[in-house]
Write a protein that holds these residues in place. Structure first.
Motif, PDB file in Angstrom:
ATOM      1  N   GLY A 100      31.828 -22.156  50.551  1.00 36.45           N
ATOM      2  CA  GLY A 100      33.196 -21.947  50.112  1.00 36.45           C
ATOM      3  C   GLY A 100      33.758 -20.586  50.485  1.00 36.45           C
ATOM      4  N   VAL A 101      33.104 -19.889  51.416  1.00 35.62           N
ATOM      5  CA  VAL A 101      33.582 -18.585  51.888  1.00 35.62           C
ATOM      6  C   VAL A 101      33.374 -18.504  53.399  1.00 35.62           C
ATOM      7  N   ARG A 102      34.117 -17.608  54.021  1.00 36.04           N
ATOM      8  CA  ARG A 102      34.033 -17.455  55.474  1.00 36.04           C
ATOM      9  C   ARG A 102      32.694 -16.812  55.872  1.00 36.04           C
ATOM     10  N   PRO A 103      31.976 -17.420  56.787  1.00 36.60           N
ATOM     11  CA  PRO A 103      30.704 -16.812  57.229  1.00 36.60           C
ATOM     12  C   PRO A 103      30.954 -15.542  58.042  1.00 36.60           C
ATOM     13  N   ILE A 104      29.952 -14.699  58.073  1.00 32.77           N
ATOM     14  CA  ILE A 104      29.965 -13.505  58.915  1.00 32.77           C
ATOM     15  C   ILE A 104      28.997 -13.744  60.063  1.00 32.77           C
ATOM     16  N   VAL A 105      29.460 -13.522  61.292  1.00 36.66           N
ATOM     17  CA  VAL A 105      28.628 -13.741  62.478  1.00 36.66           C
ATOM     18  C   VAL A 105      28.439 -12.407  63.194  1.00 36.66           C
ATOM     19  N   ILE A 106      27.215 -11.900  63.155  1.00 38.54           N
ATOM     20  CA  ILE A 106      26.887 -10.646  63.840  1.00 38.54           C
ATOM     21  C   ILE A 106      26.228 -11.023  65.157  1.00 38.54           C
ATOM     22  N   ASN A 107      26.914 -10.724  66.240  1.00 43.39           N
ATOM     23  CA  ASN A 107      26.609 -11.317  67.531  1.00 43.39           C
ATOM     24  C   ASN A 107      26.217 -10.273  68.569  1.00 43.39           C
TER      25      ASN A 107
END
Length: 273
Positions: free
Chosen positions: A63-70
């Protein structure tokens, strides 16, 4: 209650760089709960699309925006990953453009340079150092002539993991010596260590924490009794003081911090792999 935020470390290589930097960033936000996941070797469009679907599903479930560390170097892969709807953080982005301007050349988009076997000599030095740490663990081999560092302390004070870390990340031949009952009663460094004083570094630990660690290893034994832990730590610290060895408590200190302190104190300068 604030929902747990999904975090993904994505890389076209091992993902170690993304995870290391990402973890350091997340520790600055101690009031937020994170559920982290590493997806390495995302090196084709199909894998990027699959990762994007996985990231999107995690965000919908939480229910929350994921964080993508790329740390993917291919712009097309980055674009596909961004379709996940996650907050995209490219760990290279803040540094590449200034470096390109300063060096007068564009970056080379090559995968696996940070943790690949690109320098065979350095790689073999690291493997040899790891073998050295394992064969010289807990005083199994007493020949310390080739040691660059010798960690000294009571059993379970953190010597072995620190030696392994120094070998794996710096290619340093690190040995460790556990102070025995005989050494502690003698109240001085054993003869076999005195000729290597310039390599020695003492590790100590709070007796309460030591007792907890030993209790997990040998429950309800004399080895793990609080009286034993208090006595051994006190005797070891007395030896360190008499022998004027630098000593560090590992009670609340990470392996990374211990290693940095040891290297600085002993004046060893080595590039991290």
């Amino acid at each position: 209650m604030t929902p747990t935020r999904p975090v993904f470390y994505i890389s076209d290589g091992t993902g170690i760089t993304a995870e290391t930097i990402g973890h350091s960033l997340l520790t600055q936000f101690g009031d937020t709960r994170f559920a982290t996941d590493r997806i390495p070797f995302v090196d084709t469009p199909d894998k990027a699309r699959e990762a994007a679907l996985r990231i999107r599903a995690a965000g919908e479930a939480a229910g929350v925006r994921p964080i993508v560390i790329n740390s993917c170097v291919d712009n097309e892969l980055y674009r596909l990953l961004a379709e996940s709807g996650g907050l995209m953080l490219d760990i290279f982005a803040p540094f590449i453009e200034p470096l390109e301007r300063e060096l007068g050349q564009p970056r080379t988009n090559r995968v696996g340079q940070a943790h690949g076997m690109v320098d065979f000599e350095a790689y073999h030095r690291r493997i040899n150092a790891m073998n050295y740490a394992l064969t010289h663990d807990d005083g199994m081999i007493m020949d310390f002539d080739d040691a660059e560092i010798i960690l000294v302390g009571v059993s379970r004070a953190g010597k072995t993991p620190t030696c392994v870390y120094l070998a794996l990340h710096y290619g340093i031949c690190a040995a460790n010596y556990p102070l025995t009952e005989e050494d502690l009663e003698a109240d001085r460094l054993p003869q076999k260590l005195r000729g290597h004083r310039h390599k020695l570094f003492g590790l100590t630990i709070d007796p309460v924490r030591l007792q907890q660690i030993r209790q997990e290893r040998r429950p309800n034994s004399k080895y793990s009794q609080m009286d034993t832990c208090r006595r051994e730590v006190a005797q070891a610290e007395h030896i360190f003081q008499n022998e004027r060895l630098t000593v560090l408590s590992t009670t609340h200190t990470s392996i990374e911090e211990i290693s940095s302190k040891v290297l600085t104190t002993l004046g060893i300068h080595r590039e991290m792999f």
